[in-house]
Design a protein around this motif. Structure first.
Motif, PDB file in Angstrom:
ATOM      1  N   SER A  48      -2.422  -3.591  -5.389  1.00 27.61           N
ATOM      2  CA  SER A  48      -2.986  -2.770  -6.456  1.00 27.61           C
ATOM      3  C   SER A  48      -1.988  -1.704  -6.899  1.00 27.61           C
ATOM      4  O   SER A  48      -1.237  -1.148  -6.088  1.00 27.61           O
ATOM      5  N   SER A  49      -1.975  -1.413  -8.192  1.00 29.22           N
ATOM      6  CA  SER A  49      -1.091  -0.364  -8.719  1.00 29.22           C
ATOM      7  C   SER A  49      -1.667   1.026  -8.453  1.00 29.22           C
ATOM      8  O   SER A  49      -0.972   2.027  -8.606  1.00 29.22           O
ATOM      9  N   GLN A  50      -2.945   1.067  -8.054  1.00 27.56           N
ATOM     10  CA  GLN A  50      -3.588   2.354  -7.792  1.00 27.56           C
ATOM     11  C   GLN A  50      -3.028   2.987  -6.518  1.00 27.56           C
ATOM     12  O   GLN A  50      -2.849   2.329  -5.494  1.00 27.56           O
ATOM     13  N   LYS A  51      -2.749   4.276  -6.595  1.00 28.36           N
ATOM     14  CA  LYS A  51      -2.318   5.037  -5.431  1.00 28.36           C
ATOM     15  C   LYS A  51      -3.273   6.215  -5.264  1.00 28.36           C
ATOM     16  O   LYS A  51      -3.467   6.998  -6.195  1.00 28.36           O
ATOM     17  N   ILE A  52      -3.869   6.311  -4.093  1.00 28.44           N
ATOM     18  CA  ILE A  52      -4.867   7.341  -3.827  1.00 28.44           C
ATOM     19  C   ILE A  52      -4.190   8.529  -3.157  1.00 28.44           C
ATOM     20  O   ILE A  52      -3.482   8.375  -2.153  1.00 28.44           O
ATOM     21  N   PHE A  53      -4.392   9.701  -3.717  1.00 22.48           N
ATOM     22  CA  PHE A  53      -3.740  10.921  -3.230  1.00 22.48           C
ATOM     23  C   PHE A  53      -4.230  11.275  -1.830  1.00 22.48           C
ATOM     24  O   PHE A  53      -5.419  11.206  -1.522  1.00 22.48           O
ATOM     25  N   VAL A  54      -3.294  11.658  -0.948  1.00 21.38           N
ATOM     26  CA  VAL A  54      -3.619  12.085   0.407  1.00 21.38           C
ATOM     27  C   VAL A  54      -2.969  13.452   0.644  1.00 21.38           C
ATOM     28  O   VAL A  54      -1.748  13.595   0.525  1.00 21.38           O
ATOM     29  N   GLU A  55      -3.772  14.456   0.941  1.00 21.89           N
ATOM     30  CA  GLU A  55      -3.212  15.773   1.246  1.00 21.89           C
ATOM     31  C   GLU A  55      -2.491  15.714   2.588  1.00 21.89           C
ATOM     32  O   GLU A  55      -2.888  14.973   3.493  1.00 21.89           O
ATOM     33  N   TYR A  56      -1.442  16.515   2.732  1.00 23.33           N
ATOM     34  CA  TYR A  56      -0.679  16.511   3.978  1.00 23.33           C
ATOM     35  C   TYR A  56      -1.571  16.791   5.186  1.00 23.33           C
ATOM     36  O   TYR A  56      -1.395  16.217   6.265  1.00 23.33           O
ATOM     37  N   GLU A  57      -2.546  17.675   4.993  1.00 20.31           N
ATOM     38  CA  GLU A  57      -3.444  18.033   6.091  1.00 20.31           C
ATOM     39  C   GLU A  57      -4.322  16.850   6.506  1.00 20.31           C
ATOM     40  O   GLU A  57      -4.935  16.871   7.569  1.00 20.31           O
ATOM     41  N   SER A  58      -4.392  15.829   5.634  1.00 20.67           N
ATOM     42  CA  SER A  58      -5.245  14.668   5.915  1.00 20.67           C
ATOM     43  C   SER A  58      -4.459  13.450   6.371  1.00 20.67           C
ATOM     44  O   SER A  58      -5.015  12.350   6.479  1.00 20.67           O
ATOM     45  N   LEU A  59      -3.167  13.601   6.654  1.00 20.74           N
ATOM     46  CA  LEU A  59      -2.348  12.457   7.071  1.00 20.74           C
ATOM     47  C   LEU A  59      -2.594  12.070   8.519  1.00 20.74           C
ATOM     48  O   LEU A  59      -2.286  10.952   8.931  1.00 20.74           O
ATOM     49  N   ASN A  60      -3.093  13.020   9.319  1.00 19.53           N
ATOM     50  CA  ASN A  60      -3.501  12.734  10.705  1.00 19.53           C
ATOM     51  C   ASN A  60      -2.387  12.068  11.520  1.00 19.53           C
ATOM     52  O   ASN A  60      -2.607  11.078  12.216  1.00 19.53           O
ATOM     53  N   GLY A  61      -1.176  12.596  11.387  1.00 19.04           N
ATOM     54  CA  GLY A  61      -0.052  12.076  12.170  1.00 19.04           C
ATOM     55  C   GLY A  61       0.652  10.880  11.575  1.00 19.04           C
ATOM     56  O   GLY A  61       1.636  10.398  12.125  1.00 19.04           O
TER      57      GLY A  61
END
Length: 587
Positions: A48-61
């Motif tokens: 998929s061409s869609q990219k869902i934003f992830v906040e750094y605080e939500s990367l969980n390592g």
């Protein structure tokens, strides 16, 4: 892609449901790859061409290219976001990291990684892979670590290693080389120059300009180990305290360098000038041996030109090149763009900067090199290796006019872009804002690059243009020399043009990264100190310091909608060596 993970996830929380004996991912979860790029993290799901934003605080390592399961949070009023729940497969990438308060962070983006070990100190810089520390770079307190950091971040750390091959360099010389050792060639370069690519000689009786360029292609053969190393580097890297060369020092500083009073192999253009009509009547290109009789600095030539001695050979040549320059600027541009050269002390900390402006000596040698570069490009017809600079987009020109008008200069779009820019420059001159407006014009330009198909060079106003004059420090020039000698264009010329253009941008970013970290170190030692600065970005609220710490960009905490290029006094509030971010307040 996700099927191989579903069975293992079954029974863990509510990730997976079983329907008709098949494992299906719960719709509120996604399995995909984390992409960390340009300080933004996104979740890429399948093709998929869609990219869902992830906040750094939500990367969980998790980190770049890790495969993860993430919970998707749909926000009808904003961006859809994801929160990483679990790392399913690590990409095993090596990451440059630092410790702060016993927590490990990626140095480039500041992403928190899962690793805690009290045996490391605040500021320790390490390489992290497979959840292990694989190398300790050093500590941020040591300013000499900055070079290693920048080289690693931009993939150039290998340059600290010695060239891995024999140092017995031999030229593949030819019998047809012309002996020009009797001619009074000379070089004109900066004071600190170590390698001399070019030398010039002007025959006043015949009006013939000789431009001799180091014949690197006589030593570096296509696809040999030396050539592969040179292509990998593509350019020499010029840091404030050292040069990391494209070629081994034995070549770049000695055998290929056109040092004075030594016979050297050269690739020479003899250009017959029609001075009255400021044209080139003819040119010849041949392999030669020269012996440079004198090494001049820019400063020395400027002193000669100041005396305006009409009998002096350099004064005569300067008067000729001035006429060619005047004609060139009918289609090209003259931008006032000072160059800032940073100096470091013995500890590799910021010492001072030298602001270099273009002087008559720079102009003299530049016009000679431009003539040679044009003549080289003309021999390629329409295919080979060219230096391409396309005209600015309409959007960029629109933004330029908007910014210029905000400074009180009434500018508008003319019949073409060239006329528009010249008109803006003329109005800027009347308003005594020449350097400021030129800065805006430069920002509106497309980035120059290398291409295999001939296109006009917008900034110079040339129909034919390539890079011929610096093969010691630019791989493109070496490729051009080979094409001109053999009439054979490499089969992978498009790939060559793309790779060296990419490398050029990478190296520029590397040098900026290094210098910005030096600025940040100095600022950190001068908290609460007041500097003079100029507003250079009123959108991002950025000012550039104009005295002492010249060139340092700072973020303004209490920006008050000052106009672009307003001079302000700022006080340093904080400085972060990792992010290179300097925060200030207007006082």
């Amino acid at each position: 892609m996700i099927e191989k993970y579903l069975k293992d996830l079954a029974g863990i929380e509510d990730f997976v449901r079983v329907e008709d004996g098949k494992y299906r991912l719960n719709s509120k979860y996604k399995i995909g790859k984390i992409i960390v790029q340009n300080k933004i993290a996104t979740l890429k799901v399948g093709n998929s061409s869609q990219k869902i934003f992830v906040e750094y605080e939500s990367l969980n390592g998790s980190y770049n290219n890790d495969t993860v399961i993430a919970k998707v949070v749909f926000n009808p009023k904003g961006k859809t976001k994801a929160k990483v729940i679990k790392v399913l497969e690590s990409a095993n990438e090596t990451i440059l990291c630092y410790f702060k308060d016993n927590q490990l962070y990626s140095l480039k983006e500041g992403v928190s990684l899962e690793y805690r070990n009290i045996s490391y100190s605040n500021g320790d810089i390490v390489l992290f892979k497979n959840n292990e520390i694989v190398e300790l770079f050093g500590n941020l307190k040591d300013s000499k670590i900055d070079e290693k950091i920048s080289l690693y971040l931009y993939g150039e750390l290998f340059r600290l290693d010695e060239f891995d091959f024999s140092k017995d360099f031999k030229s593949k010389d030819t019998q047809k080389r012309v002996d020009l050792t009797h001619l009074d060639f000379n070089t004109i370069d900066p004071v600190g120059a170590k390698d001399y690519d070019d030398a010039i000689y002007f025959d006043e009786e015949t009006n013939e300009l000789f431009v001799a360029i180091a014949d690197v292609s006589a030593y570096v053969q296509p696809n040999d180990i030396l050539d592969k190393e040179a292509r990998k580097r593509s350019f020499s890297i010029y840091l404030p305290h050292k040069v990391l060369p494209m070629l081994p020092f034995e070549l770049s500083n000695n055998l290929c360098s056109l040092v004075p009073n030594e016979d050297r192999l050269a690739f020479v253009f003899k250009i017959k000038l029609d001075i009255k009509n400021t044209t080139v009547l003819s040119s010849k290109l041949f392999e030669a041996t020269i012996n440079s009789k004198q090494r001049y600095t820019y400063e020395a030539i400027d002193e000669i030109l100041k005396k305006n001695d009409k009998t002096n050979k350099h004064t005569k040549l300067f008067e000729i090149t001035k006429r060619y320059r005047k004609k060139r600027l009918l289609n090209g541009y003259d931008f006032r763009n000072d160059e800032i050269r940073m100096n470091l002390n013995s500890e590799e900390n910021f010492k001072d900067v030298k602001v270099e402006s273009s002087t008559p000596s720079h102009s003299l040698i530049e016009e000679c090199m431009l003539l040679a570069n044009q003549e080289a490009a003309k021999r390629l017809n329409n295919f080979g290796i060219f230096r391409v600079h396309e005209e600015p987009s309409q959007a960029k020109i629109g933004k330029l006019i908007e910014d210029v008008n905000s400074l009180g200069i009434k500018a508008k779009l003319k019949s073409d872009i060239h006329t528009t820019i010249i008109s803006i420059q003329e109005k800027a001159k009347n308003a005594n804002l020449e350097s400021e407006i030129d800065e805006l014009i430069i920002q509106s330009q497309q980035q120059a690059h290398y291409g295999s198909v001939k296109k006009e060079h917008f900034g110079l106003g040339f129909k034919d243009y390539s890079h011929f004059t610096s093969p010691i420090r630019r791989y493109a020039d070496l490729v051009l020399h080979r094409i001109l000698k053999t009439k054979i264009i490499p089969k992978d010329i498009d790939e060559v043009c793309t790779s060296i253009s990419d490398q050029e941008r990478q190296i520029a970013s590397l040098v900026w990264d290094f210098e910005d970290r030096k600025y940040a170190r100095y600022a950190k030692e001068n908290i609460d100190k007041i500097f003079e600065a100029k507003i250079t970005d009123n959108i991002k609220q950025i000012a550039t310091i104009t005295k002492e710490l010249i060139g340092a960009r700072v973020e303004i905490e209490n920006y008050g909608a000052q106009k672009l290029f307003t001079i302000v006094n700022i006080k340093i509030i904080s400085s972060d060596i990792i992010t290179k971010k300097i925060i200030c307040r207007i006082v």
